[in-house]
Design a protein around this motif. Sequence first.
Motif, PDB file in Angstrom:
ATOM      1  N   TRP A 183       0.841  -1.186   0.000  1.00  0.00           N
ATOM      2  CA  TRP A 183       0.000   0.000   0.000  1.00  0.00           C
ATOM      3  C   TRP A 183       0.883   1.244   0.000  1.00  0.00           C
ATOM      4  O   TRP A 183       1.788   1.386   0.818  1.00  0.00           O
ATOM      5  N   ALA A 185       1.160   5.379   0.297  1.00  0.00           N
ATOM      6  CA  ALA A 185       0.451   6.499   0.931  1.00  0.00           C
ATOM      7  C   ALA A 185       0.341   7.657  -0.043  1.00  0.00           C
ATOM      8  O   ALA A 185       1.106   8.619  -0.009  1.00  0.00           O
ATOM      9  N   ASN A 190      -5.691   5.546  -2.943  1.00  0.00           N
ATOM     10  CA  ASN A 190      -6.709   5.327  -1.919  1.00  0.00           C
ATOM     11  C   ASN A 190      -8.105   5.127  -2.492  1.00  0.00           C
ATOM     12  O   ASN A 190      -9.087   5.124  -1.761  1.00  0.00           O
ATOM     13  N   ALA A 193     -10.081   2.244  -0.939  1.00  0.00           N
ATOM     14  CA  ALA A 193     -10.705   2.523   0.350  1.00  0.00           C
ATOM     15  C   ALA A 193     -11.976   3.353   0.179  1.00  0.00           C
ATOM     16  O   ALA A 193     -12.997   3.097   0.834  1.00  0.00           O
ATOM     17  N   TYR A 204     -14.522   6.208   5.677  1.00  0.00           N
ATOM     18  CA  TYR A 204     -13.239   5.980   5.018  1.00  0.00           C
ATOM     19  C   TYR A 204     -12.259   5.284   5.963  1.00  0.00           C
ATOM     20  O   TYR A 204     -11.575   4.325   5.576  1.00  0.00           O
ATOM     21  N   ASP A 205     -12.180   5.758   7.202  1.00  0.00           N
ATOM     22  CA  ASP A 205     -11.261   5.157   8.168  1.00  0.00           C
ATOM     23  C   ASP A 205     -11.591   3.693   8.422  1.00  0.00           C
ATOM     24  O   ASP A 205     -10.691   2.851   8.589  1.00  0.00           O
ATOM     25  N   VAL A 208     -10.330   1.746   5.464  1.00  0.00           N
ATOM     26  CA  VAL A 208      -8.882   1.567   5.577  1.00  0.00           C
ATOM     27  C   VAL A 208      -8.573   0.389   6.497  1.00  0.00           C
ATOM     28  O   VAL A 208      -7.711  -0.445   6.215  1.00  0.00           O
ATOM     29  N   GLN A 209      -9.302   0.311   7.608  1.00  0.00           N
ATOM     30  CA  GLN A 209      -9.076  -0.784   8.549  1.00  0.00           C
ATOM     31  C   GLN A 209      -9.449  -2.122   7.936  1.00  0.00           C
ATOM     32  O   GLN A 209      -8.787  -3.143   8.189  1.00  0.00           O
ATOM     33  N   MET A 212      -6.513  -3.040   5.859  1.00  0.00           N
ATOM     34  CA  MET A 212      -5.402  -3.415   6.722  1.00  0.00           C
ATOM     35  C   MET A 212      -5.614  -4.817   7.298  1.00  0.00           C
ATOM     36  O   MET A 212      -4.693  -5.639   7.346  1.00  0.00           O
TER      37      MET A 212
END
Length: 259
Positions: A183, A185, A190, A193, A204-205, A208-209, A212
């Motif tokens: 991934w 940054a 993104n 996501a 969004y967060d 992302v999780q 991950m």
Amino acid sequence: MSDFLSLEGRRALITGGTSGAGAATVSLFKELGARVLTTARSKPKNFSGAAFVEADLTTKDGVRTVVDAVARELGGLDILVNVLGGSSAPSGGFASLSDEEWDKEFNLNFFPAVRLDRALIPGMIAQGHGVVIHVTSIQNRLPLPQATTGYASAKGALNTYSKSISKEVSPKGVRVVRVSPGWIADPGSNGLALRIAEEAGISYDEAVQVIMNTLGGIPLGRPAAPEEVADLIAFLASDRASSITGTEHVIDGGTVPTA
């Protein structure tokens, strides 16, 4: 003391050079003295610093446009870096991927490299030297089943293809190597996501999780920066890596659990 790494006077084509790792590679190659040509579907308003050709490399005509520009702008080629890639496929697993979606994934992530190589490597062989770098992805080993099966499959094909041609052209003076990021940054990376968030109705967060968790985490604690990927590409393109060919170089913060 001389500089550790230089690309002075090298003629380089870098695809996908207007954002993310591609843009960082263009910038670094210029800093190291290379003559750079880059390409994308459209030229950003504030783009400067390298020769540019507007072309859609998912098409045969677009590849021909770029090949013609290499001859016109550079008069030949020493380094080919295929950064172009990405995915717009819907999530939902393999059953959500239509024939059209499969075509899109391979036309973006596999065939541009194949067609450019076929057109440009013979010139490298004729001059007795050259470097080809294909940017693949750790997803050729760690696909995300809900979202990137097509993308990962195309990158897996690019991986195998790269290994095969390295065996053919390395004895003729042309090194072929792969860079496989995890991934990165960068806002341009993104999109997955954002798409997961929209389709799953989560933030969004949270998306992302999800990614991950699917990857199993990043031991380093962060994704790579575009500039870090560019650093690796520049090293592999340079004479400092003159004995490296046929290999895959992973830059993923330790995401892939085994080599």
